[in-house]
Design an enzyme around this catalytic site. Sequence first.
Site, PDB file in Angstrom:
ATOM      1  N   SER A 160      69.890  -6.874  65.224  1.00 17.82           N
ATOM      2  CA  SER A 160      71.075  -7.663  64.908  1.00 17.82           C
ATOM      3  C   SER A 160      70.831  -9.150  65.088  1.00 17.82           C
ATOM      4  CB  SER A 160      72.237  -7.229  65.808  1.00 17.82           C
ATOM      5  OG  SER A 160      73.328  -8.110  65.711  1.00 17.82           O
ATOM      6  N   TYR A 203      76.481  -5.113  73.275  1.00 18.50           N
ATOM      7  CA  TYR A 203      75.745  -4.740  72.067  1.00 18.50           C
ATOM      8  C   TYR A 203      74.498  -5.601  71.867  1.00 18.50           C
ATOM      9  CZ  TYR A 203      74.925  -3.847  67.060  1.00 18.50           C
ATOM     10  OH  TYR A 203      74.363  -3.526  65.849  1.00 18.50           O
TER      11      TYR A 203
END
Length: 254
Positions: A147, A160
């Site tokens: 990400s 996350y």
Amino acid sequence: MGNLSGKVALVTGASRGIGRGIAERLAHDGALVAVHYGRNEKAAKETAAAIAEAGGRAFVVRAELGVPGDVDTLTDGLDAALHSYGESAIDILVHNAGLNIMGRPIEILTPEEFDRMVAVNVKAPFFLTQRLLPRLRDGGRIINISSVSTRAASAHGIGYPLTKGALDVFSHTLAKHLGPRGITVNSVAVGYTHTDMTASALADPAHLEHTIGLTALGRVGEVPDIADAVAFLASDDARWITGAKVDVTGGANL
């Protein structure tokens, strides 16, 4: 793009969104694709059916990740399905499945939420890879979906990005370990992308305009943008790339 005919791929979290796009692209390039899903059997079967309608080959494999016995469930189902195709090994492993509990800054993120994200985003890829290494052919590919939040502070929480950072370390460390077998390991950083999961947020014109403004190429990503990059890393064209993190974000948050 390289031809993947004769190759076998497993894509986790392939029933929807980016995972589905990756599965469809690898199948388009000739691979037999295992479409993994956790709960949404209908969506997984739709993905496999779409691949078949386009002339590709795919089958579904169920296993909820991040729970006890997840690796056993997945590999047992994979082995049984591969056997029906006369196969016993894989060439491409794409760790796409992930969990993002959003809106949870450090002040309110609970241990249970943190553990759940670690279990799905880090522990499952680690131990699934461990189990599949004997089944992964020399010269194979491992591709981890990461990400943009590992290089740009996230407004949606800290847990996350921490898990995706761990996955990046896993990628380059494993790349060195598996180099003698000719197996490449890379991660793909994903940014703001149109999927069914982001549709409601991006439907807000103000949010869409803000998101576009954060991206150098001036638009929100589409699933094929990600799938094409993964297909490149899975191909022989990327044979000399390993231990890399490929930024496929359109220049988000530069």
